[in-house]
Design a protein around this motif. Sequence first.
Motif, short mmCIF file in Angstrom:
data_model
loop_
_atom_site.label_atom_id
_atom_site.label_comp_id
_atom_site.label_asym_id
_atom_site.label_seq_id
_atom_site.Cartn_x
_atom_site.Cartn_y
_atom_site.Cartn_z
N LEU A 72 2.52 8.11 51.66
CA LEU A 72 3.41 9.30 52.51
C LEU A 72 2.33 10.26 52.79
O LEU A 72 2.35 10.69 53.95
N ALA A 87 0.84 11.42 56.37
CA ALA A 87 0.87 12.63 57.09
C ALA A 87 -0.72 12.79 57.58
O ALA A 87 -0.62 13.59 58.65
N LEU A 137 8.24 16.08 56.02
CA LEU A 137 8.81 14.83 55.64
C LEU A 137 10.14 14.57 55.90
O LEU A 137 10.97 15.70 55.79
N ASN A 145 13.73 13.80 55.22
CA ASN A 145 14.54 13.80 53.91
C ASN A 145 15.89 13.95 54.34
O ASN A 145 16.40 14.31 55.48
N ILE A 147 9.27 11.22 47.84
CA ILE A 147 9.46 12.21 48.71
C ILE A 147 8.97 13.55 48.29
O ILE A 147 8.06 14.40 48.75
N PHE A 196 10.32 19.77 54.64
CA PHE A 196 11.33 18.72 54.63
C PHE A 196 12.00 19.17 55.96
O PHE A 196 12.13 20.07 56.56
N VAL A 199 7.18 12.62 58.99
CA VAL A 199 6.54 11.49 58.18
C VAL A 199 7.56 10.69 57.22
O VAL A 199 8.48 11.39 56.72
N CYS A 200 7.72 9.47 57.31
CA CYS A 200 8.65 8.66 56.48
C CYS A 200 8.26 7.33 56.01
O CYS A 200 7.34 6.87 56.48
#
Length: 345
Positions: free
Chosen positions: A156, A160, A180, A182, A194, A214, A229-230
């Motif tokens: 992750l 990024a 991120l 979430n 995460i 998040f 991002v995931c």
Amino acid sequence: MTPRIAIDAMGGDVGVPVMLAGAAMARHRHDGLQFLLVGDEKQIVAALDKHPNLRAASEILHTDQVVTGDDKPSQALRKSKNSSMGLAIQAVKSGECGAAVSSGNTGALMAMAKLALRTMPGIDRPALAALLPTLGNNDVVMLDLGANTDCDANNLVQFAVMGAAYARTALGLESPRVRLLNIGTEELKGTDEIRDAAAILKAGRNLPFTFDGFTEGDKISRGDVDVIVCDGFSGNIALKTIEGTARFVTDLLRNAFTSSVRSKIGFLISKPATELLRHHLDPNNHNGAVFLGLNGVVLKSHGSANEKGVSNAIHVAANLVKKDITRQVTDNLLLFAARDKGQTE
């Protein structure tokens, strides 16, 4: 330098006619763009008769082998040396072309590209990234959209870094805002992976992006973040949900405006606004997902994309080559590695 793009002419739901029509449209947009058209020569030559501007700027590489939508990655790899998809990627590996564009099988494209081009130093896994529309001034970069279903914290973090480089290249942002995806914005929410990734990114210093914590699924299109991002599992579900919602809204409006005479009159009055909405929701206007983290540029066009969608995918590929996305990602990784080294010394 004008990029030369390898086109997997056989990929997608329609194949040669749409892929070449998209390439012709892209050449009108990028004067001087050159192409290597890979696929069945007879079909390509017939289609080129409709696009004289493309014919003069293209070379044909014949093959009658095609990776189908039903082929598993392992089956596709066995065709990598002779299929239209595999030969397009090989043209990037050899340096003959700056990028490859295919509308074919995503899993096969990923497997072939990774095998041929390999991942960049410092990257464990490549990620599939795309630009999605927002209510803000810029699109949002989202990754991973399906290349990796399971990701650890380091994956992750690497996504990024790559996503920020893509945002600077494609969107012209000096310091992209990265978050991120979430289930909540609180620090204690989410999986261990995460939360650990967030801790690593928060510790970063002097990096060419800003980590903002998040974001939730309902905020993806708000325009208050530049990179989301995931893991590929969550990202692919989110992407398909967004696409399905866009189709739902479009169909709902169509049904509403054709339900009565009064509705049809209302449609005529509001047509400029509905046309703007239709344009914004049209996935062809944001077509083209790139595999970041490879030693070369490979673009995935949606299998159902029309010529405008294919043209946009080629446009993205040409810009990434011109702006040297591979170097941008490498520079970001070096900065991040320097940060890690500084913390451990």
